[in-house]
Design a protein around this motif. Structure first.
Motif, mmCIF file in Angstrom:
data_model
loop_
_atom_site.group_PDB
_atom_site.id
_atom_site.type_symbol
_atom_site.label_atom_id
_atom_site.label_comp_id
_atom_site.label_asym_id
_atom_site.label_seq_id
_atom_site.Cartn_x
_atom_site.Cartn_y
_atom_site.Cartn_z
ATOM 1 N N GLN A 166 0.599 -1.259 -0.124
ATOM 2 C CA GLN A 166 0.101 -0.125 -0.101
ATOM 3 C C GLN A 166 0.391 1.024 -0.012
ATOM 4 N N ASP A 167 1.441 1.725 0.960
ATOM 5 C CA ASP A 167 2.923 2.922 1.103
ATOM 6 C C ASP A 167 3.122 2.328 -0.142
ATOM 7 N N GLY A 168 3.930 1.965 -0.859
ATOM 8 C CA GLY A 168 4.720 1.724 -2.096
ATOM 9 C C GLY A 168 4.279 2.145 -2.913
ATOM 10 N N THR A 169 2.801 1.869 -3.524
ATOM 11 C CA THR A 169 2.198 2.243 -4.279
ATOM 12 C C THR A 169 1.497 3.546 -4.190
ATOM 13 N N SER A 170 1.100 3.932 -2.721
ATOM 14 C CA SER A 170 0.739 5.108 -2.392
ATOM 15 C C SER A 170 2.248 6.289 -2.994
ATOM 16 N N GLU B 48 -4.682 -4.138 -2.043
ATOM 17 C CA GLU B 48 -3.597 -3.145 -0.841
ATOM 18 C C GLU B 48 -2.907 -2.358 -1.898
ATOM 19 N N ARG B 49 -2.310 -2.733 -3.111
ATOM 20 C CA ARG B 49 -2.051 -2.323 -4.464
ATOM 21 C C ARG B 49 -2.376 -0.607 -4.542
ATOM 22 N N LEU B 50 -4.315 -1.084 -4.986
ATOM 23 C CA LEU B 50 -5.113 -0.788 -5.500
ATOM 24 C C LEU B 50 -5.564 0.540 -4.471
ATOM 25 N N GLY C 286 -3.372 1.383 -1.617
ATOM 26 C CA GLY C 286 -2.136 2.505 -2.062
ATOM 27 C C GLY C 286 -2.102 3.589 -3.801
ATOM 28 N N TYR C 287 -3.143 2.404 -3.751
ATOM 29 C CA TYR C 287 -3.256 4.303 -5.223
ATOM 30 C C TYR C 287 -4.300 5.090 -4.970
ATOM 31 N N MET C 288 -5.266 4.721 -4.594
ATOM 32 C CA MET C 288 -6.449 5.279 -4.193
ATOM 33 C C MET C 288 -5.283 6.703 -3.032
ATOM 34 N N ASP C 289 -5.445 6.157 -2.159
ATOM 35 C CA ASP C 289 -4.598 6.728 -1.217
ATOM 36 C C ASP C 289 -3.593 7.853 -1.660
ATOM 37 N N GLY C 290 -3.017 7.422 -2.639
ATOM 38 C CA GLY C 290 -1.883 8.564 -3.411
ATOM 39 C C GLY C 290 -2.504 9.426 -4.320
ATOM 40 N N THR D 167 6.121 -8.258 9.364
ATOM 41 C CA THR D 167 6.895 -7.994 8.966
ATOM 42 C C THR D 167 7.153 -7.069 7.944
ATOM 43 N N ALA D 168 7.395 -5.467 7.672
ATOM 44 C CA ALA D 168 6.822 -4.737 6.169
ATOM 45 C C ALA D 168 8.444 -5.060 5.888
ATOM 46 N N VAL D 169 8.723 -5.356 4.429
ATOM 47 C CA VAL D 169 10.016 -4.758 3.891
ATOM 48 C C VAL D 169 10.453 -3.300 3.416
ATOM 49 N N ARG D 170 11.841 -2.711 2.998
ATOM 50 C CA ARG D 170 12.027 -1.964 2.725
ATOM 51 C C ARG D 170 11.205 -1.748 1.326
ATOM 52 N N LEU D 171 10.887 -0.880 1.060
ATOM 53 C CA LEU D 171 10.560 -0.584 -0.473
ATOM 54 C C LEU D 171 11.118 0.816 -0.985
ATOM 55 N N VAL D 172 11.699 0.730 -2.323
ATOM 56 C CA VAL D 172 12.530 1.999 -2.490
ATOM 57 C C VAL D 172 12.446 1.917 -4.304
ATOM 58 N N ILE D 173 11.995 3.533 -4.148
ATOM 59 C CA ILE D 173 11.756 3.607 -5.181
ATOM 60 C C ILE D 173 13.204 3.936 -6.196
ATOM 61 N N ARG D 174 13.255 3.814 -7.828
ATOM 62 C CA ARG D 174 14.604 3.681 -8.137
ATOM 63 C C ARG D 174 13.756 4.700 -9.302
ATOM 64 N N GLU D 175 14.875 5.845 -9.611
ATOM 65 C CA GLU D 175 15.702 6.956 -10.662
ATOM 66 C C GLU D 175 16.250 6.661 -11.377
ATOM 67 N N SER D 176 15.465 6.047 -13.047
ATOM 68 C CA SER D 176 16.215 6.437 -13.634
ATOM 69 C C SER D 176 16.529 6.367 -15.421
#
Lengths: 347, 347
Positions: B168-172, B200-202, B204-208, B326-335
């Motif tokens: 959720q947080d990731g998508t958001s 969950e991802r959806l 997050g999308y709505m949250d965002g 346990t949540a794992v870390r998410l990382v947004i990569r910009e490239s």
DNA sequence: CTGTTAGCGCATTCAC
DNA sequence: GTGAATGCGCTAACAG
């Protein structure tokens, strides 16, 4: 419900029969009355009985453990993942389970996991050997009458079955293919010379060059890590030569990828300005770069065949000391530019 | 040498001691004389003795079988292969072995393999559940005090531990990122609505979208198979809309790939003409399309963490009925285009 | 057809 | 320190 493990004797008691009767229904013996059978089954479901194979094959004459070991040198490589899937398919439907371990090319790891698997009483082993594996490593296994099937990488003089792709013919055909396209300076890029696979593919390359009437130039063989980065490096060195090649057959598709990277970095279009062919070791390649001719072997079917071979030997009882080498089909896919030529099959 | 299996009694005889002495050296007990120990070890090597764990943990109180089961829903997906590698790492170094099975999303297969694993006495289970798996499926396991760790896909109300990425947080965050880039019509592409991950991802999308001050348009959510082909399909439908989106966050990277395919087929450049972000479920994606922003979680470390959690529970003895998430870390990569922004970490 | 009797290879008390 | 019993859960012969 949580008072220790429920055993045959428990369910025998519950069903009002004796332990051996239960044992018989467990093995699906036809010697047991239908009424009793269902009563026993009901009791098993009731008490949540779980069969204990450990105890079972402790009693049984030898290791019919219903577990087969699979060890691969790099599960990170999709080729081996697919291979494992293929193995799993036939292994599962034969009622076996799969011990899967990854060695990451570490010979020590490999020894450890194989030892561990032996302790658990595997009834067979499928292994894609880590680099530097010696035939002697499997000596104890064959001595214990545990069938072993070596895949992907052939092992010098081990008395075990093996399934490898026809590296030599494949590479040779690739070279001939490039020659037929009009290329004369064809390089062989990537791979480390310390594996049998490398030697076989290199031999195929030389065969192909010979067959096409070209003489062998050692400089055209540039080795590197069998990876994408390695490929980029290799093409870099190849293009630095005074008399550049115009085409290359690569050790594998990862290398081929890297080569494409390197070409593009030099503003050349793979397939148009420079022909590249690679072995499909990494399956993902098939989808990722369609504009690439590849020599491919389907890892899943390879896995299935390996498993079938192994099961055959397990069921046969006696492990034949003869080494059975089975070549898989190779197919050259054409998809650069023109229409997709239907796969040409070999071996 | 080939006369049946060599047992403790054989080596006891050879070493001139008794069976229990041998048993003691096997367990590394300090109660045994150094001289005898080496004599015994020598005999073991001599006769090629292999420890029989089956017999051992038959005797031992419960299932300290040193084998842990791993079942994934799609080993063909490199994400899960990597995950398995991560698990294998810690499992191996803890002296355990890994039973790995692939369910191919088949709930029946999953039941079979888990049953099979139970019969073999696994002391723990790590599972990425097939679609439509219910919490009840693990009821027997927890009843038998066998620790279970669910990964990747969260399970509704199962009393088991789980490790999932923070979908959720990731998508958001992905949506917010796109909004900060100036996009207003942001689509959510791909995936089937029958999984918790999708929801969950959806969410997050709505949250965002909310956070960015956009209202939710249902038409901007177009579901499809979570595959490359599905992505191509989804973008096709999205571009057929009257009021086209200008960016999309995709269910996963396979979908994102397909979306890129579809964009190029329409002569649009991903990242320039249309921004696309996807979850890195398929690891290969990271290398294959650098010009793609992704939300990623490292499958290997996820596997390692799952294994660590499981081992902790196994060693703890009592399986805690509490569900540890346990949540794992998410990382947004910009490239895409600009310089690589150092991964932004969350959760 | 079903019940009885022995072990499979090992680990665990106990005596010595 | 070491050796002699005992039993884990199950199957294999036999006996009923």
């Amino acid at each position: 419900m949580s008072k220790g493990r429920v055993t045959v004797i428990d369910i025998a008691k519950a069903a009002g029969v004796s332990k051996s009767t239960v044992s018989l229904v467990l093995q699906g013996s036809p010697l047991v009355n239908e009424g009793t059978r269902s009563k026993v089954n009901a009791a098993m479901r009731e008490l949540g009985y779980v069969y204990n194979r450990g105890a079972a094959n402790l009693r049984q004459t030898s290791a019919k453990s219903k577990i087969i070991g699979v060890v691969v040198n790099d599960l990170t490589n999709s080729f081996f993942a697919e291979l494992a899937v293929g193995v799993d398919m036939v292994v599962q439907s034969a009622g076996f389970v799969q011990f899967l371990s990854n060695t990451s090319e570490s010979i020590d790891r490999q020894r450890e996991v194989i030892a561990s698997m032996r302790e658990h009483g595997i009834s067979g082993l499928i292994v894609s050997p880590a680099r530097a594996t010696e035939a002697a490593d499997f000596k104890p296994l064959v001595a214990a009458d545990i069938p072993v099937v070596v895949v992907v990488r052939s092992l010098p003089g081990a008395k075990v079955s093996s399934i490898v792709s026809d590296n030599q013919d494949g590479t040779s055909a690739a070279v001939e293919h490039l020659a037929s396209l009009g290329h004369a300076r064809i390089a062989f890029l990537g791979g480390f010379p310390d594996t049998a696979v490398f030697e076989e593919r290199l031999a195929g390359y030389m065969d192909g060059m010979n067959a096409a009437g070209f003489s062998f130039h050692e400089e055209l063989v540039v080795s590197s890590a069998p990876s994408r980065a390695g490929g980029a490096d290799a093409i870099g060195r190849a293009m630095a030569m005074s008399n550049r090649p115009t085409a290359a057959v690569c050790f594998n598709d990862a290398v081929a990828f890297g080569v494409c990277d390197g070409l593009r970095a030099r503003h050349m279009e793979p397939g148009r300005d420079f022909a590249v062919v690679g072995f499909d070791d990494v399956i993902e390649a098939q989808t990722a770069v369609p504009a690439l001719t590849t020599i491919s072997v389907d890892p899943q079917s390879m896995g299935r065949r390996a498993a079938q071979l192994l099961l055959k030997q397990i069921n046969a009882g006696k492990a034949e000391p003869e080494s059975v080498t089975t070549a898989v089909r190779l197919v050259i896919r054409e998809s650069c530019g023109a229409a997709q030529k239907t796969g040409r099959k070999m071996a």
